[in-house]
Design a protein around this motif. Structure first.
Motif, PDB file in Angstrom:
ATOM      1  N   UNK A   1       5.992  -0.881  14.532  1.00  0.00           N
ATOM      2  CA  UNK A   1       4.763  -0.124  14.125  1.00  0.00           C
ATOM      3  C   UNK A   1       3.859  -0.513  15.597  1.00  0.00           C
ATOM      4  N   UNK A   2       3.799  -1.659  15.789  1.00  0.00           N
ATOM      5  CA  UNK A   2       2.747  -1.898  16.749  1.00  0.00           C
ATOM      6  C   UNK A   2       3.478  -1.676  18.204  1.00  0.00           C
ATOM      7  N   UNK A   3       4.657  -2.445  18.437  1.00  0.00           N
ATOM      8  CA  UNK A   3       5.408  -2.208  19.612  1.00  0.00           C
ATOM      9  C   UNK A   3       5.899  -0.860  20.019  1.00  0.00           C
ATOM     10  N   UNK A   4       6.526  -0.034  18.993  1.00  0.00           N
ATOM     11  CA  UNK A   4       7.032   1.254  19.218  1.00  0.00           C
ATOM     12  C   UNK A   4       5.967   2.336  18.875  1.00  0.00           C
ATOM     13  N   UNK A   5       4.864   2.057  18.510  1.00  0.00           N
ATOM     14  CA  UNK A   5       4.040   3.238  18.181  1.00  0.00           C
ATOM     15  C   UNK A   5       2.605   3.081  18.508  1.00  0.00           C
ATOM     16  N   UNK A   6       1.962   2.073  17.621  1.00  0.00           N
ATOM     17  CA  UNK A   6       0.461   1.921  17.712  1.00  0.00           C
ATOM     18  C   UNK A   6      -0.158   1.689  19.046  1.00  0.00           C
ATOM     19  N   UNK A   7       0.663   0.943  20.015  1.00  0.00           N
ATOM     20  CA  UNK A   7       0.246   0.611  21.217  1.00  0.00           C
ATOM     21  C   UNK A   7       0.114   1.684  22.143  1.00  0.00           C
ATOM     22  N   UNK A   8       0.957   2.677  22.046  1.00  0.00           N
ATOM     23  CA  UNK A   8       0.836   3.986  22.711  1.00  0.00           C
ATOM     24  C   UNK A   8       1.413   4.989  21.985  1.00  0.00           C
ATOM     25  N   UNK A   9       0.886   5.528  21.048  1.00  0.00           N
ATOM     26  CA  UNK A   9       1.229   6.384  20.153  1.00  0.00           C
ATOM     27  C   UNK A   9       1.333   7.870  21.045  1.00  0.00           C
ATOM     28  N   UNK A  10       0.628   8.022  22.018  1.00  0.00           N
ATOM     29  CA  UNK A  10       0.729   9.385  22.565  1.00  0.00           C
ATOM     30  C   UNK A  10       2.067   9.711  23.227  1.00  0.00           C
ATOM     31  N   UNK A  11       2.807   8.550  23.905  1.00  0.00           N
ATOM     32  CA  UNK A  11       3.781   8.518  24.366  1.00  0.00           C
ATOM     33  C   UNK A  11       5.073   9.029  23.471  1.00  0.00           C
ATOM     34  N   UNK A  12       5.060   8.240  22.332  1.00  0.00           N
ATOM     35  CA  UNK A  12       5.825   8.490  21.266  1.00  0.00           C
ATOM     36  C   UNK A  12       5.800   9.921  20.777  1.00  0.00           C
ATOM     37  N   UNK A  13       4.744  10.241  20.667  1.00  0.00           N
ATOM     38  CA  UNK A  13       4.296  11.686  20.079  1.00  0.00           C
ATOM     39  C   UNK A  13       4.960  12.878  20.779  1.00  0.00           C
ATOM     40  N   UNK A  14       4.807  12.645  22.186  1.00  0.00           N
ATOM     41  CA  UNK A  14       5.093  13.579  23.053  1.00  0.00           C
ATOM     42  C   UNK A  14       6.998  13.433  23.029  1.00  0.00           C
ATOM     43  N   UNK A  15       7.455  12.411  22.831  1.00  0.00           N
ATOM     44  CA  UNK A  15       8.867  12.170  22.606  1.00  0.00           C
ATOM     45  C   UNK A  15       9.246  12.965  21.420  1.00  0.00           C
ATOM     46  N   UNK A  16       8.595  12.701  20.359  1.00  0.00           N
ATOM     47  CA  UNK A  16       9.015  13.466  19.144  1.00  0.00           C
ATOM     48  C   UNK A  16       8.973  14.661  19.001  1.00  0.00           C
ATOM     49  N   UNK A  17       7.968  15.280  19.721  1.00  0.00           N
ATOM     50  CA  UNK A  17       7.517  16.562  19.840  1.00  0.00           C
ATOM     51  C   UNK A  17       8.769  17.410  20.807  1.00  0.00           C
ATOM     52  N   UNK A  18       9.004  16.844  21.655  1.00  0.00           N
ATOM     53  CA  UNK A  18       9.972  17.189  22.506  1.00  0.00           C
ATOM     54  C   UNK A  18      11.497  17.485  21.926  1.00  0.00           C
ATOM     55  N   UNK A  19      11.732  16.353  21.028  1.00  0.00           N
ATOM     56  CA  UNK A  19      13.185  16.217  20.377  1.00  0.00           C
ATOM     57  C   UNK A  19      12.971  17.151  19.389  1.00  0.00           C
ATOM     58  N   UNK A  20      12.177  17.463  18.555  1.00  0.00           N
ATOM     59  CA  UNK A  20      12.005  18.411  17.464  1.00  0.00           C
ATOM     60  C   UNK A  20      12.212  19.865  18.260  1.00  0.00           C
ATOM     61  N   UNK A  21      11.674  20.222  19.168  1.00  0.00           N
ATOM     62  CA  UNK A  21      11.567  21.530  19.709  1.00  0.00           C
ATOM     63  C   UNK A  21      12.912  21.882  20.636  1.00  0.00           C
ATOM     64  N   UNK A  22      13.331  21.110  21.405  1.00  0.00           N
ATOM     65  CA  UNK A  22      14.497  21.262  22.037  1.00  0.00           C
ATOM     66  C   UNK A  22      15.702  20.922  21.418  1.00  0.00           C
TER      67      UNK A  22
END
Length: 509
Positions: free
Chosen positions: A467-488
């Motif tokens: 949670x801390x390493x892969x998300x909470x330290x930079x949730x904006x980066x992960x969120x953009x990646x998730x949204x791109x995957x889900x859309x494309x």
């Protein structure tokens, strides 16, 4: 496509815009584990790309036919011959504005469209919420003043604009919302969802909240908060807020202040009476603008005593907190701006986070707060209430800010039926109520209608990872990646999360 300067059948005006560290926390997720007992599986809808204005018209038609509702879920109730003012900005996609114009035309409205020029569309990060709401707060106050003048002059029958903040109630003029910034935000099942169901879900939630004597709110990102739902907040049968408090806080808008805002159920009263005793921790990684590094707000007496972490968002809030710590604000019983006053509940299960152009202009975190079961915490001055407007007249710094809880549990304690779980791990329990499910049968399959279309994916919560390493330290980066995957690559995204969601009934759909 650009916005035209003239339209047949209506008037268009272009107007200028006005100037406008981490301690341990409860529920700490384990490394490379998921917590299906605390967080529902991730999912997102598979949406077709909108290619024409015609693709948007069925959604606007549904909204236009809904009986008027003075809240956050759009319900325009358009009538032939009505004088309607639609206000948009150059941040709205031209295809969206054109589809709305065609809808006004089809319903025979005498419409005016005003397009506010706000300059280039900004790209946001979560910390931008601080400056945004320092500017946004006086703007909302100006809106209310202007609506009052239009109501007195009887210039229009309806005004459609914005998608947040208070509105006038019980006036000749009717105010409604325009939460349609991009084509994707229009082409959503949220806007075809039956209004009868939305009303029933809102009412169930409001009754459950009102019955609580105390409230306990938790969330797996670290929130653990309690407060007393004092008798003095309410009328005798706890169906409305007590009139004396409402008049003091919303003197010219009493009907708005005494009850819930449809699609936005007050999870705690939106005013202070001097008995506030909220205590605990509020933690999260999301606000009305965009994600930010995990932040904790430590609460005592419903006042923020410490702000931990949060990256630049936290730094800015700590600065505002220090600047206002010794200031006595109107309506507050203790000094300081950083007072907790909001825990509002979304109620539409079909709302989803927009993917294309996310965190740009009005396409931001504000929209997703209306999804069923999400709580957004608000702290600062109470938006557009009389004390906030008085503080602004005194030249004090006014504004409020947010933390979103995507997977909260909200327990209404001490009701006549005992402790009632209003939300469980982000699932609004109204959606499981037998009477609401029976009502849903009139419109289709209750399992489909009453399931959430979107639940965000977070490593260490409902995806494998830290949670801390892969998300909470930079949730904006992960969120953009998730949204791109889900859309494309939606089918690929479904397969990626399926292994983590074996316990889900349907997974991503």
């Amino acid at each position: 496509m650009t916005l035209p300067t003239t339209w047949t059948g209506g008037t268009v005006k272009f107007v200028e815009a006005e100037a406008d560290a981490g301690e341990p926390y409860p529920f700490a997720p384990g490394n490379d584990k998921i917590r299906p007992d605390l967080v529902p599986p991730a999912r997102c809808p598979d949406l077709s790309e909108v290619t024409s204005v015609d693709d948007l018209l069925p959604y606007f038609d549904s909204v236009a036919r809904r009986p008027y509702s003075p809240g956050l879920w759009p319900a325009w109730d358009l009538k032939k011959g009505e004088r309607v003012l639609l206000r948009v900005t150059n941040w709205h996609h031209p295809m969206v504005v054109e589809a709305a114009r065609i809808t006004l035309e089809r319903f025979g409205c005498d419409y005016t469209i005003e397009v506010e020029e706000k300059g280039p569309i900004p790209k946001w990060e979560g910390h931008d919420e601080v400056e945004y709401y320092l500017a946004r707060t006086p703007e909302l106050a100006r809106w209310i003043d202007e609506w009052e003048k239009i109501d007195d002059a009887s210039t229009y029958d309806k005004i459609i604009m914005g998608y947040g903040g208070p509105i006038l109630r019980e006036r000749n003029i009717k105010i409604q919302r325009f939460p349609f910034i991009t084509p994707e935000m229009v082409a959503s099942e949220a806007h075809k969802f039956p209004w009868e169901l939305l009303t029933a879900i809102d009412e169930w939630t409001w009754r459950a909240v009102g019955a609580a004597r105390t409230v306990h709110i938790t969330d797996p990102e670290g929130t653990d908060l309690r407060f007393t739902n004092h008798d003095d907040y309410w009328n005798a049968d706890r169906t409305f807020y007590r009139r004396e408090h409402v008049v003091r806080n919303y003197s010219s808008n009493v009907e708005y202040g005494e009850t819930y805002l449809p699609g936005h159920i007050w999870g705690r009263p939106h005013f202070h009476i001097g008995q506030e005793d909220g205590e605990g921790v509020i933690a999260g990684t999301m606000n009305h603008i965009a994600p930010y590094p995990r932040m904790e707000l430590h609460i005592k007496g419903s006042k923020i005593t410490d702000i931990v972490g949060g990256g630049l968002f936290g730094e800015k809030l700590r600065r505002v907190m220090a600047e206002t710590e010794d200031v006595q604000y109107p309506g507050f019983t203790t000094k300081g701006l950083m007072q907790w006053w909001e825990a509002s509940i979304g109620t539409n299960p079909k709302v989803h986070r927009p993917r294309k152009g996310y965190a740009e202009g009005y396409n931001c975190g504000l929209y997703e707060r209306t999804r069923s079961g999400i709580i957004h915490i608000g702290f600062g001055t109470v938006i557009s209430a009389d004390p906030e407007r008085e503080a602004a007249r005194q030249g004090l710094k006014v504004g409020h800010w947010h933390v979103h809880l995507n997977y909260p549990t909200y327990v209404a304690e001490g009701t006549p039926d005992g402790d009632v779980t209003v939300i469980e791990n982000g699932r609004l329990k109204a959606l499981d109520d037998p009477e609401i499910r029976k009502l849903a049968e009139r419109f289709g399959d209750p399992d489909t209608l009453l399931s959430e279309d979107w639940i965000p994916a977070v490593p260490g919560l409902n995806l494998p990872g830290d949670y801390d390493r892969d998300y909470a330290s930079d949730p904006l980066d992960f969120t953009f990646t998730e949204l791109d995957l889900c859309r494309k690559w939606h089918p690929l995204f479904m397969r990626m999360i399926a292994g983590s969601n074996a316990h889900d009934h349907g997974g991503c759909h």
